[in-house]
Design a protein around this motif. Structure first.
Motif, PDB file in Angstrom:
ATOM      1  N   ASP A  88       0.733  -1.142   0.039  1.00 51.81           N
ATOM      2  CA  ASP A  88      -0.064  -0.105   0.073  1.00 51.81           C
ATOM      3  C   ASP A  88       1.007   1.261   0.086  1.00 51.81           C
ATOM      4  O   ASP A  88       0.293   2.512  -0.106  1.00 51.81           O
ATOM      5  N   GLU A  90       3.399   4.125  -1.404  1.00 51.06           N
ATOM      6  CA  GLU A  90       3.686   4.613  -2.740  1.00 51.06           C
ATOM      7  C   GLU A  90       5.077   5.086  -2.813  1.00 51.06           C
ATOM      8  O   GLU A  90       5.536   5.421  -1.735  1.00 51.06           O
ATOM      9  N   THR A  91       5.811   4.470  -3.817  1.00 47.16           N
ATOM     10  CA  THR A  91       7.290   4.902  -3.951  1.00 47.16           C
ATOM     11  C   THR A  91       7.622   5.501  -5.426  1.00 47.16           C
ATOM     12  O   THR A  91       7.065   4.933  -6.140  1.00 47.16           O
ATOM     13  N   GLY A  95       5.361   2.554 -10.816  1.00 43.09           N
ATOM     14  CA  GLY A  95       4.123   3.013 -11.608  1.00 43.09           C
ATOM     15  C   GLY A  95       3.182   1.959 -12.081  1.00 43.09           C
ATOM     16  O   GLY A  95       3.575   0.909 -11.712  1.00 43.09           O
ATOM     17  N   GLU A 137      -0.915  -4.436 -12.823  1.00 44.18           N
ATOM     18  CA  GLU A 137      -1.951  -3.168 -12.842  1.00 44.18           C
ATOM     19  C   GLU A 137      -2.298  -2.866 -14.334  1.00 44.18           C
ATOM     20  O   GLU A 137      -2.821  -1.832 -14.676  1.00 44.18           O
ATOM     21  N   SER A 297       3.849  -0.430  -9.090  1.00 42.97           N
ATOM     22  CA  SER A 297       3.463   0.171  -8.068  1.00 42.97           C
ATOM     23  C   SER A 297       3.398  -1.108  -7.073  1.00 42.97           C
ATOM     24  O   SER A 297       2.538  -1.990  -7.365  1.00 42.97           O
ATOM     25  N   GLY A 298       3.431  -0.875  -5.697  1.00 46.38           N
ATOM     26  CA  GLY A 298       3.407  -2.075  -4.727  1.00 46.38           C
ATOM     27  C   GLY A 298       4.216  -3.056  -4.651  1.00 46.38           C
ATOM     28  O   GLY A 298       3.977  -3.926  -3.798  1.00 46.38           O
TER      29      GLY A 298
END
Ligand SMILES: *Cc1c(COP(=O)(O)O)cnc(C)c1O
Ligand code: SF4
Length: 342
Positions: A88, A90-91, A95, A137, A297-298
């Motif tokens: 969860d 965000e880094t 993306g 994603e 992401s994640g």
């Protein structure tokens, strides 16, 4: 590879075929609740910080979970599928489409990114959800090769003489029933410049029962060269069922390669990687790529720094025969191939 939950379409009840084969029954019995699996493995789920349930739900076959060591919270197979709260976060730099797949979409269900090879996104479904998956994603809406889309994909390949190799990917293409795979290769058979079929599937590892008689018959009957690229990240992913599935594939004359993602906490030591490459080879698969993590992401908690990755492959070169050393590569949006990492 990767994607959505199992779609009803993948369980061929809608096709008039009875859901009676062993692998489809096994698919329906997959673990869908992380706390239930943790209890089964003798853990207290409260000791794990789990992620909020999201668009990429927990999913793992029993065949894969059976190879996890009970009582080990750091088990390398558990770690690949357990949705931790780290997801969860965000880094920066991570993306939704790290490899630029959206830009290389040639037509529905077809990615034509590299010269000579077209990749078919046959389905968004997988029997297991690997948390680091670069397509977690990816927008599969409107993708998948049913009916008109399948005809459109074959038309594209027929009209593009550059495409000598067709790669079945997804999701996991072996989620498709055998008769759907046959429909696709029957349509491709008339294309003169198509010379090789490549199948990118983790199912010989995640659900070895998928390699059933009808599948093997289909593979044996193809009149093009076949390469099967499986995906395993740890030696513990291999057992006698996986070796059996790979032997059955090899008996058809297909070449089998294995690709691996370098993952922190799973396989980021020279010892773990060396054991993986040896075990894969003993089961019939030669090492192909060792991928740096795609920055989806994640997945930041799985990343291994480049310098360490290069050092690890250096260590492999010193302890393994050359043919067991995988090629360390990374994927960059817009690049003409997977890029070697030195
Ligand atoms: C990885 C990939 C291929 C295959 O690349 P190879 O280097 O031949 O294994 C083909 N198309 C796409 C879109 C890919 O991501
Ligand atoms: S099996 Fe492959 S495509 Fe499916 S989730 Fe795992 S890595 Fe992604």
């Amino acid at each position: 590879m990767a994607g959505n939950a199992i779609q009803p379409d993948m369980i061929p009840a809608d096709t008039g075929v009875k859901v009676d084969s062993r692998w489809q029954v096994q698919l329906q019995r997959a673990w869908r609740d992380p706390t239930a699996l943790l209890h089964h493995l003798g853990h207290d789920p409260r000791r794990f910080g789990l992620a909020r349930a999201g668009a990429f739900p927990f999913l793992v076959t029993r065949a894969f979970a059976d190879r996890m060591r009970p009582g080990d919270p750091d088990d390398p197979l558990l770690r690949q599928v357990l949705p931790l709260a780290d997801e969860d976060l965000e880094t920066p730099g991570f993306g939704p489409d790290p490899v630029g797949d959206a830009a290389s979409r040639a037509t529905q269900g077809v990615l034509h990114k590299y010269r000579g090879r077209a990749l078919l996104v046959t389905t968004g479904a997988c029997p297991i959800h690997c948390r680091y998956c670069f397509r977690r994603e990816f927008d599969y809406t409107g993708d998948g090769l049913n009916g008109a889309a399948l005809a459109g994909a074959v038309d594209y390949i027929a009209a593009t003489p550059d495409v000598e190799e067709v790669i079945l990917s997804g999701g996991d293409p072996l989620m498709l029933a055998n008769h759907k795979l046959a429909r696709l290769t029957d349509a491709l058979a008339a294309v003169p410049h198509y010379r090789r079929l490549r199948i990118h599937s983790r199912m010989p590892v995640t659900l070895p029962a998928r390699i059933d008689n009808a599948f093997v018959d289909w593979l044996r009957g193809l009149d093009r060269q076949v390469v099967v690229v499986v995906h395993a990240n740890h030696a513990n992913e291999f057992d006698r069922h996986v070796s059996g599935a790979l032997s059955r594939i090899r008996e058809t004359g297909a070449t089998i390669l294995n690709q691996t993602v370098l993952l922190a906490g799973v396989n980021d030591s020279a010892g773990a990687l060396a054991r993986l490459m040896e075990t894969a080879f003993e089961s019939g698969a030669l090492p192909y790529y060792l991928h740096l993590l795609d920055r989806v992401s994640g997945s930041a908690h799985f990343e291994v720094e480049r310098d360490r990755a290069v050092a690890l492959t250096g260590a492999l070169r010193e302890r393994l025969p050359g043919y067991l050393v995988p090629r360390l590569v990374e994927e960059r949006a817009g690049a003409p191939c997977k890029l070697p990492v030195f």
